[in-house]
Design a protein around this motif. Structure first.
Motif, short mmCIF file in Angstrom:
data_model
loop_
_atom_site.label_atom_id
_atom_site.label_comp_id
_atom_site.label_asym_id
_atom_site.label_seq_id
_atom_site.Cartn_x
_atom_site.Cartn_y
_atom_site.Cartn_z
N GLU A 75 7.10 2.70 -2.05
CA GLU A 75 6.21 1.63 -2.50
C GLU A 75 5.43 2.06 -3.74
O GLU A 75 5.28 1.28 -4.70
CB GLU A 75 5.23 1.24 -1.40
CG GLU A 75 4.31 0.10 -1.81
CD GLU A 75 3.20 -0.17 -0.83
OE1 GLU A 75 2.69 -1.30 -0.83
OE2 GLU A 75 2.81 0.76 -0.09
N THR A 76 4.95 3.28 -3.75
CA THR A 76 4.18 3.79 -4.89
C THR A 76 5.00 3.76 -6.18
O THR A 76 4.54 3.31 -7.22
CB THR A 76 3.70 5.22 -4.61
OG1 THR A 76 2.90 5.24 -3.42
CG2 THR A 76 2.88 5.75 -5.77
N GLN A 79 5.54 0.12 -7.28
CA GLN A 79 4.32 -0.45 -7.84
C GLN A 79 4.10 0.04 -9.27
O GLN A 79 3.72 -0.73 -10.15
CB GLN A 79 3.12 -0.06 -6.97
CG GLN A 79 2.96 -0.89 -5.70
CD GLN A 79 1.74 -0.46 -4.93
OE1 GLN A 79 1.77 0.55 -4.24
NE2 GLN A 79 0.67 -1.22 -5.04
N LYS A 80 4.33 1.32 -9.49
CA LYS A 80 4.16 1.86 -10.83
C LYS A 80 5.16 1.23 -11.80
O LYS A 80 4.82 0.87 -12.93
CB LYS A 80 4.33 3.38 -10.81
CG LYS A 80 4.09 4.03 -12.17
CD LYS A 80 4.21 5.55 -12.10
CE LYS A 80 3.99 6.17 -13.47
NZ LYS A 80 4.13 7.65 -13.43
N MET A 86 -2.62 0.08 -7.94
CA MET A 86 -2.28 0.62 -6.64
C MET A 86 -3.11 0.06 -5.49
O MET A 86 -2.79 0.24 -4.33
CB MET A 86 -2.41 2.15 -6.66
CG MET A 86 -1.41 2.81 -7.58
SD MET A 86 0.29 2.58 -7.02
CE MET A 86 1.23 3.06 -8.47
N ASN A 87 -4.20 -0.63 -5.82
CA ASN A 87 -5.07 -1.16 -4.77
C ASN A 87 -5.00 -2.69 -4.68
O ASN A 87 -5.87 -3.31 -4.08
CB ASN A 87 -6.52 -0.73 -5.02
CG ASN A 87 -7.06 -1.25 -6.35
OD1 ASN A 87 -6.29 -1.62 -7.22
ND2 ASN A 87 -8.37 -1.29 -6.49
N ALA A 161 5.71 11.32 -5.97
CA ALA A 161 4.81 10.84 -4.93
C ALA A 161 5.01 11.61 -3.62
O ALA A 161 4.04 11.95 -2.93
CB ALA A 161 5.03 9.34 -4.70
N ALA A 192 -1.50 6.80 -11.82
CA ALA A 192 -1.31 5.75 -10.82
C ALA A 192 -0.95 6.32 -9.44
O ALA A 192 -1.43 5.84 -8.41
CB ALA A 192 -0.23 4.78 -11.29
N ILE A 193 -0.11 7.32 -9.42
CA ILE A 193 0.33 7.88 -8.14
C ILE A 193 -0.82 8.62 -7.46
O ILE A 193 -1.02 8.51 -6.24
CB ILE A 193 1.55 8.80 -8.34
CG1 ILE A 193 2.74 7.95 -8.79
CG2 ILE A 193 1.88 9.56 -7.06
CD1 ILE A 193 4.00 8.75 -9.06
N GLN A 195 -3.95 7.94 -7.84
CA GLN A 195 -4.86 6.89 -7.37
C GLN A 195 -4.41 6.33 -6.02
O GLN A 195 -5.22 6.17 -5.11
CB GLN A 195 -4.93 5.75 -8.40
CG GLN A 195 -5.89 4.64 -7.98
CD GLN A 195 -5.75 3.40 -8.86
OE1 GLN A 195 -4.65 3.09 -9.32
NE2 GLN A 195 -6.84 2.71 -9.10
N LYS A 196 -3.12 6.06 -5.89
CA LYS A 196 -2.58 5.54 -4.64
C LYS A 196 -2.84 6.52 -3.49
O LYS A 196 -3.23 6.13 -2.39
CB LYS A 196 -1.08 5.30 -4.81
CG LYS A 196 -0.36 4.87 -3.55
CD LYS A 196 -0.41 3.40 -3.35
CE LYS A 196 0.52 2.96 -2.23
NZ LYS A 196 0.53 1.51 -2.05
#
Length: 215
Positions: A75-76, A79-80, A86-87, A161, A192-193, A195-196
């Motif tokens: 998923e991560t 999303q990127k 990420m939220n 990730a 981004a990763i 942050q997730k």
């Protein structure tokens, strides 16, 4: 002695046309279900209902495809790729690219996938479908996910990730205990990763604390 009456030819033709249309509609409906299975699979991941994921997978898929680490990293990375924060919540769209015809084609189809922002005011997202991302196989009259085909760049983010998840355990959650590992978060260099990962682990810790009933 009576003679057998034959149906008029126009009625036979009409009946055959109706049967053909019904058959086509049935096959189209079965093909469309592959898109729904794909969306249900990713929706289960997005809502963290990981115990439901197995329901959408082929019996031949390896156990590691059901592990939390795999689903989180998948998923991560997606999303990127689709430029999603990420939220934030997002929509999952699926588009069948190959079609199944009983007795004439193999029992497999390919489905393209796209994640898109619910809030259209956010930064422009990647609007292109990932072609043939999901391969499904027909098992016992139902579509099941057989394989995911991640492009090289997404595969790299997926592996990153997984690696970060294995190394950077900010919070260890046990049945009756939380352990906060020493960590320093530099917001200016947060990708981004990362942050997730922070969001997930801190939210999991908060949810765990919220469930406690003090004596």
């Amino acid at each position: 002695m009576t003679k057998n009456k034959k149906l008029p030819t126009p009625l036979i033709v009409i009946a055959l046309v109706i049967l053909s249309l019904l058959l086509c509609a049935s096959i189209m409906g079965e093909n469309a279900r592959s898109e729904q299975v794909t969306k249900d699979y990713f929706n289960a991941i997005a809502s963290m209902k990981y115990n439901q994921v197995e329901h959408y997978l082929s019996a031949n898929v390896q156990d590691q495809e059901q592990e939390f680490e795999h689903l989180f990293a998948l998923e991560t990375a997606l999303q990127k790729h689709f430029n999603l924060a990420m939220n934030q919540a997002y929509l999952i769209e699926a588009k069948q690219e190959t079609y199944w015809l009983p007795y004439f084609t193999t029992n497999e189809v390919s489905v393209a996938v796209k994640f898109s922002s619910i809030d259209q005011n956010n930064a422009p997202a990647n609007k292109h479908y990932l072609s043939a991302l999901v391969k499904l196989v027909r098992e016992s009259g139902r579509w099941r996910i057989k394989q995911l085909n991640l492009p090289a760049l997404i595969e790299a983010d997926y592996l990153q990730a997984r690696d970060m998840l294995a190394k950077q355990q900010i919070v260890e959650i046990k049945p009756n205990k939380l352990r906060l590992n020493q960590a320093e978060l530099t917001l200016d260099t947060l990708d981004a990763i990362e942050q997730k990962l922070w969001l997930f682990q801190l939210n999991s810790a908060l949810e765990t604390v919220a469930k406690v009933r003090p004596e």
